[in-house]
Each structure stands twice: as structure tokens, then as C-alpha cells.
Design a protein around this motif. Structure first.
Motif: not given
Lengths: 465, 94
Positions: A242-252, A265-269, A271-276
Motif C-alpha cells: 500500500p502507498v503510504e505517502a502520495a505527492l503530485e508535482v506540477t511544473v508549468d 495540495g500538490g507541489l507546484a513550480y 521551473d524544473p530545477s526548483h521542482a527537482i
């Protein structure tokens, strides 16, 4: 599902009258947190004045600065600082060092969770600390203890040049608010736990299943980089744990898309370098949060012998763990560079995460490399078992590495600073003492260069040198 | 009131969540802070376990360890108490 319980972090901003810096800090910080989709239920920001009169409006200059930076100044009234307000705060930010002094003399028990604004900006500078928010005040206090010189106040034009002074102060407060907001937002547990998609990147972080979904028009390079960097932690698609922690990363680049992603509730940036960069800390902290009260989680690097003996190298962030892990990992199994998980039987749970390479920065952020790209040795198939624990210390005068055994309590005092959620371990200090005694005590290893430690490894693994 | 200005009749009490003792020293966990206490600080927090006035606490420590050389014992005591209040190991009662 809404976030449960009280706010994860309660921030109090304090100055003398609660009509200038603290009012501006409160409103600018709230604005940046809101921009990251962080609700007041998660991080609560309030302000008060050491000698404030209750119920006054803020200074006109503060209102102008707040609005110039796009925040909302409406509805503000000053508050006088009471013991109850102080005690309800997890982290206290004072406008100036003088105000910190007054606060610490009136309420000495909070002095280690109080920081002047410029101290806070300095202590957080340049690095996202992969530690749960609840531990940030203690972590920052220890960084303050260790730092040689910290700018206690912002350098600003003299107050006689009032307009310039206020405008620069407003900019500095806004910059600090923007930076800490991006850190805190990345480290908060998601307010909603979305069901990960079938395509999600599934990772094993010291036994915690973490799923990461990607979205946005500009996310493609992040997906490719993340899969490459996290290759050692990837689990096969048919894995049914079972997945215990789920994240969503948006770059746009579209602010509307980012706002929508953050509202989910996602992480959103943009530019790609901040996302990584933020992704690595987010995964680590969310996995830590899922194992509170379980294994001992140390800020330590881990290196394994071919037969599964693991040496843990303990040190605060930014003091050479990653360089050591990279250097030793070229010859022995790379277990982790940052979070070493040890169960009550001294079993080690591997977390071969990407490494933050100190000598390369991209856009002011440390560059992350996967262990595969650095050609590090994988952990062996054998069960991993902790065999030695060392506090590490760089020493330019050490001609050769020096090992010095530490008395138990002194060793535990150092070790305890590098433990996540120590107070939630089943037997707290005694759990740590059992672990340390199980590996024959703690020693301090002083060395000049990471490569100097390579010849020492057979001895540290417990075999004949 | 800052601990350095506390009157001799003020009461202090020690609090901790976990502790390990070895060779007269004590490692204490209070909240999220861990502190390694010297033998004098260890004796201090033991004497203050159930609450004690500063005057009585000072007398106890002078009896066990002697008066600090060239310093006012009350002043030294208040420095100890201030440091321990900051680490969350001592609370000022009332």
C-alpha cells in the motif's frame, strides 16, 4: 480528507509595538503561504508587540509596504504580547535582535525557539532542511549555536532616510517570507491524500511506499530526471504494497495552473530545477512522518560492506555526509547520504536517494545526482545490519583519520541532535542508548579528506584491517 | 521576570520526559530538547524535582559542592537556573 488536528506549525512574529515590522511580516508571510496553497489550518501566522497597545491600526508605512508587495493589510489590529500567546507558538520571529533580547529576558523558556528575522533568513539560506516542520525550531537553534557569525539585523539605510529605509526593509521581509514559505510548503504533509495514478513513480524510502505523480506542461524533464535520480528506490509497477505517502508535482509556467495544483495540495513550480530540488526533501520528510515512533531515523550517511554490515556516519546537514557517502560509495554499498533508518534489532532500511552535490549549483540550488549517475555501488542482497556509528568531523589538521571513543552520555547528547522525532521513540533516550550500546558505543571520526577514510573501512565493518 | 532577578523565596521545579544518569552526569530530554547536565546541574534538578525555593536550593548546592570561588553563590545559582529554564528543564512556579 482535511488535515487533522491543530496547525502543524504556529508562527508568531514579534516586535515592539506590533504596528510595523511584525504587522508587515504577518501579512507578507500569510500571502506567500497562501500562494503555495498552504491554509491557515496547516501553518498559522500571527503577530504581537512586546509593548503594544491593543487594538491600534498598523503604521501607514507598513500598510503601504504590505500592499506594494501584493499582500492584504485589511482588518489588522495590534495585540500586546501575553504569556499565553508566547506559549502557543512553535516558532517566534522577532523584528530585530534588540527585540529578541527583550523577549528572551521576559520569556526565557522560548529563547531557543525564537529568532530575529535576519537570523532566520540566514539560518534557512541556501538549503532546504529535510526535517519535519515540528523540528525546525530546535534544528535552527542548533545551527545558531554552531554558526560563527550571524547577521543579527538587516543592514538598511539609516532611519533618517525614512522612505528608502522602509522600502528596503519591506523588500527584505518579503524576500524572507517568500523563501521560508517555499520551504515550509514543500515539507508539509499534503492536506489531501489523492489516490496515485497507475503511472505514478513508486518509491521505497526505508520501507515507506511513496508515490509521485507528475503534471503540467513543462514537467517532462522533471519526470525523466526524477526516474533517473531515484532509480535505486524505484519499485516495480506490479508491487502491491500500500502507498503510504502520495505527492503530485506540477511544473508549468502558467500561474493559473500552479494555483490550481497548489489548491489540490500538490507541489507546484514554474521551473524544473526548483521542482527537482524540493521533491527530494518532500519525499524524505513525508516518509519520515510515516515512521514516527518506529525505527530510529538519523541524519546520517550509511555505507554497507558486501556482506551487509553498515557503518553510519552522523553529522548535521552541510558538514560533509554527502561527500563522504559519494566517496565511500564508489567502493562500498551506498545505503543513504542523509536519512539512516535503524530498527530495534539493529536492522538497517536502505534509502539510496539522490545526493545533493555541494560543488555544483543550478540557479542557486544544490544540484542533485542519482547514485546510478555517480556510479555508486548498490547495497548487497544480504540483510543490512548496523555495526558501527560514528560522529564525523572534518579536520584540516588531521594527517590521517583519528578515531576517538566517546563516553556514552556525551555521545548520546551529540547523537540526539540528529534524530527525527526523538520524543516519540518508544523508549526515547533509552532506545538510543540501546542502539549505541548494541554497536559498541559511539566514536568521533576526525578526517581531512573523505578519501582518507577509505582504507579505514574494513576495520570499521569489523573485519581484520 | 528574568530568572536572574528572581527573589530567594521564588520556587522552581524541574521537569523532564526522560533521563539517563552516568557518573554523576545526567542526559535529559525535555520536550524536544536534549541537555547534558554537569554534576552540579544534575544535583540541582534532582533537588528541584518536587519544587524548592531558590534560597533552599542554593543552600543545598553549597552544602554538596561548596561555595563557588570568588563569586556570589546566589548569582551563580541564578545563572544555572536561567540556563536550565532556557533548556526547558526548570520551570518557575507561580
Amino acid at each position: 480528507m482535511a488535515a487533522e488536528g491543530p496547525a502543524r506549525l504556529r508562527v508568531l512574529i514579534v516586535d515592539t509595538r506590533n504596528s510595523g515590522r511584525s504587522a508587515a511580516g504577518e501579512r507578507m508571510l500569510r500571502r506567500h503561504l497562501q500562494g503555495h496553497g498552504v491554509s491557515a489550518d496547516s501553518i498559522r501566522v500571527t503577530s504581537a508587540g512586546l509593548d503594544a497597545v491593543d487594538g491600534e491600526p498598523m503604521l501607514e508605512a507598513a500598510r503601504i509596504e504590505i500592499e506594494r508587495h501584493g499582500a492584504n493589510a485589511a482588518g489588522f489590529r495590534t495585540r500586546s504580547l501575553s504569556s499565553a500567546i508566547v506559549d502557543a507558538a512553535d516558532l517566534i520571529i522577532t523584528g530585530t535582535k534588540d527585540e529578541w533580547d527583550v523577549l528572551a529576558s521576559r520569556h526565557p523558556h522560548v529563547s531557543r525557539r525564537a529568532f530575529s528575522l535576519s537570523e532566520l533568513a540566514f539560518l534557512y539560506d541556501g538549503a532546504v532542511r529535510a526535517a519535519p516542520l515540528a523540528e525546525h525550531a530546535a534544528m535552527l537553534a542548533r545551527r545558531r549555536d554552531a554558526a560563527r557569525s550571524i547577521p543579527l539585523d538587516f543592514e538598511l539605510p539609516p532611519i533618517e532616510h525614512y522612505v528608502e529605509h522602509v522600502s528596503q526593509l519591506g523588500d527584505r521581509i518579503d524576500q524572507a517570507a517568500a523563501w521560508v514559505s517555499s520551504i515550509w510548503a514543500a515539507l508539509l504533509p499534503a492536506p489531501t491524500v489523492a489516490e496515485p495514478s497507475a503511472d505514478a513513480m513508486r518509491l521505497d524510502a526505508f520501507g515507506v511506499r511513496v508515490a509521485v505523480d507528475f503534471a503540467g506542461a513543462d514537467v517532462a524533464p522533471v519526470v525523466a530526471a526524477a526516474r533517473r535520480m531515484w532509480s535505486r528506490c524505484l519499485v516495480a509497477g506490479e508491487d502491491d504494497a500500500p502507498v503510504e505517502a502520495a505527492l503530485e508535482v506540477t511544473v508549468d509556467r502558467d500561474p493559473a495552473v500552479l494555483a490550481e495544483a497548489r489548491a489540490r495540495g500538490g507541489l507546484a513550480y514554474d521551473d524544473p530545477s526548483h521542482a527537482i530540488h524540493f521533491l527530494t526533501s518532500s519525499i524524505t520528510v513525508r516518509a519520515i512522518e510515516r515512521r514516527v515512533g518506529g525505527p530510529v531515523l538519523m541524519h546520517a550517511a550509511g555505507i554497507a560492506s558486501p556482506t551487509g554490515e553498515v557503518v553510519g556516519f552522523i553529522a548535521p546537514s552541510g558538514t560533509g555526509k554527502t561527500t563522504l557517502a559519494r566517496t565511500l560509495g564508489a567502493h562500498y554499498g551506498y545505503v543513504t547520504d542523509e536519512t539512516l533508518a535503524v530498527d530495534s534489532g539493529l536492522g538497517v532500511l536502505a534509502y539510496p536517494k539522490p545526493l545533493s552535490i555541494l560543488d555544483r549549483t543550478v540557479g542557486g540550488l544544490k544540484e542533485e545526482w542519482g547514485p546510478e549517475s555517480l556510479d555508486l555501488v548498490p547495497v548487497p542482497d544480504a540483510p543490512l545490519r548496523l555495526t558501527r556509528l560514528l560522529l564525523i568531523e572534518r579536520d584540516i589538521y588531521a594527517d590521517r583519520p583519528v578515531l576517538e571513543e566517546l563516553p556514552l552520555l556525551e555521545g548520546l547528547a551529540h547523537l540526539s541532535e540528529q534524530i527525527s522525532y526523538l520524543a516519540r521513540l518508544p523508549r526515547r533516550l533509552h532506545t538510543l542508548a540501546d542502539m549505541v550500546e548494541g554497536v559498541g558505543g559511539l566514536a568521533r571520526l576526525r578526517y581531512r579528506e573523505a578519501r582518507d577514510v577509505i582504507p579505514l573501512m574494513p576495520q570499521l565493518f569489523g573485519r581484520a584491517a | 521576570m528574568p530568572a536572574t532577578e528572581l527573589p530567594g523565596g521564588a520556587r522552581v521545579r524541574s521537569v523532564w520526559d526522560d533521563a539517563i544518569e552516568r557518573d554523576g552526569q545526567m542526559l535529559v530530554l525535555a520536550g524536544n530538547e536534549v541537555s547534558l547536565l554537569s554534576p552540579v546541574a544534575t544535583a540541582l534538578v534532582h533537588a528541584a524535582r518536587d519544587g524548592i525555593t531558590l534560597d533552599a536550593l542554593g543552600a543545598r548546592l553549597v552544602e554538596d559542592f561548596g561555595a563557588p570561588e570568588g563569586r556570589d553563590p546566589g548569582e551563580v545559582l541564578r545563572e544555572f537556573v536561567t540556563a536550565l529554564v532556557q533548556r526547558g528543564v526548570i520551570v518557575i512556579e507561580g
